[in-house]
Design an enzyme around this catalytic site. Structure first.
Site, short mmCIF file in Angstrom:
data_model
loop_
_atom_site.label_atom_id
_atom_site.label_comp_id
_atom_site.label_asym_id
_atom_site.label_seq_id
_atom_site.Cartn_x
_atom_site.Cartn_y
_atom_site.Cartn_z
N GLY A 2 -4.98 -61.91 27.54
CA GLY A 2 -5.68 -60.97 26.72
C GLY A 2 -6.79 -60.78 27.01
O GLY A 2 -7.56 -59.94 26.58
N ASP A 3 -7.40 -61.40 28.21
CA ASP A 3 -8.76 -61.20 28.70
C ASP A 3 -8.86 -59.97 29.37
O ASP A 3 -8.32 -59.62 30.27
CB ASP A 3 -9.16 -62.33 29.55
CG ASP A 3 -10.63 -62.31 29.99
OD1 ASP A 3 -11.19 -62.95 29.34
OD2 ASP A 3 -10.78 -61.82 31.03
N VAL A 4 -9.66 -58.86 29.04
CA VAL A 4 -9.92 -57.83 29.40
C VAL A 4 -10.36 -57.67 30.86
O VAL A 4 -9.65 -56.91 31.64
CB VAL A 4 -10.86 -57.08 28.62
CG1 VAL A 4 -11.32 -55.55 29.13
CG2 VAL A 4 -10.51 -56.87 27.23
#
Length: 282
Positions: free
Chosen positions: A236-238
């Site tokens: 989920g880390d951009v």
């Protein structure tokens, strides 16, 4: 004198840690604030080798803690796990070029487990530069100064703070509550971070996700940079998504399903895939 198996690129370590205004780096030497048996002290790690022949001189303020300090630094700086095998693993994958470009980059841990968790909470959903600024305020307010270096706060100090004291640092109301409340859980013995070294990733996640203010992103970063687990992939880390988009020249930000597929390709060392992909866009 500590000798480490190659490849190990200390220049890469310094480049990454230099982003943190709390860390002092001078002439290829990093000052490391530590608590040993709850005693605050400074350790010093100076590179005297090369990527091909890595070697370090280690010293600390109190020689009676020499063995404990060396053990802690070995874990923090990845001296206890050779990178060569991991490098060989990845140059046979679709991340070959990334790993060749950043060869010898270790997974460096946060210097303190409690602070790692607090830092993860502060960094939730905000720009990196803002996150570092807020983290610096937190440490300067609740930590202790040793010479010209600030050592990270203890949960006892933060547990006794009011939410308003945290809000005064420009933290959101919710983050102020999370930080104080989690610190109180630790002081009360309801959350034992050091014991998590012996737990599986799933057991750590189960404990932490039950706590208000801790979600999957925070758990994954704690597993990665606190406990040093080798197979964590914060999908989920951009920043990680952006790195994959650029590396594989996608015409879109990868979906969660696609991120799962990438993770499966790089197991059982997905943590290193994440680290090297982050490095590729820094």
């Amino acid at each position: 004198m500590i000798h480490v198996q190659p490849p190990y690129d200390f220049t890469r370590v310094c480049e990454r840690l230099a982003n943190d205004p709390l860390i002092r780096i001078h002439h290829n030497e990093i000052t490391v604030p530590l608590y040993v048996n709850e005693k605050p002290l400074l350790a010093y790690v100076k590179s005297v080798g090369t990527k091909e022949k890595p070697a370090f001189v280690v010293s600390c303020d109190d020689e009676q803690y020499k063995e404990e300090v060396i053990a802690r630094l070995s874990r923090i700086f990845h001296w206890d796990r050779p990178l060569a095998f991991i490098h060989h693993h990845f140059i046979q994958t679709n991340l070959r070029d990334v790993f060749i470009a950043h060869e010898g980059t270790p997974l460096v841990l946060e210097f303190d487990l409690y602070f790692c968790l607090m830092k993860c909470i502060i960094h939730q959903q905000i720009h990196m530069k803002v996150a570092y600024r807020l983290t610096e305020r937190f440490v300067r307010t609740f930590g202790e100064r040793l010479g010209d270096v600030y050592i990270y706060p203890r949960p006892e100090r933060v547990a006794n703070a009011s939410y308003d004291e945290l809000r005064a640092l420009s933290l959101s109301e919710r983050k102020a509550q999370y930080i104080v409340d989690i610190s109180r859980l630790i002081v009360e013995g309801k959350l034992r971070l050091e014991e998590m070294h012996s737990l599986s990733d799933e057991e750590v996640a189960k404990q932490l996700l039950s706590i208000r203010g801790i979600g999957p992103w925070t758990v994954q970063n704690f597993l990665l940079f606190g406990l040093g687990r080798p197979n964590v992939f914060p999908k989920g880390d951009v920043g990680l998504q952006r790195a994959i988009e650029r590396t594989f020249q996608l015409d879109h930000r990868p979906t969660m399903k696609e991120m799962d597929a990438f993770q499966r390709m790089w197991e059982p060392y997905a943590s290193y895939a994440a680290l090297y992909l982050w490095r590729s866009i820094e």
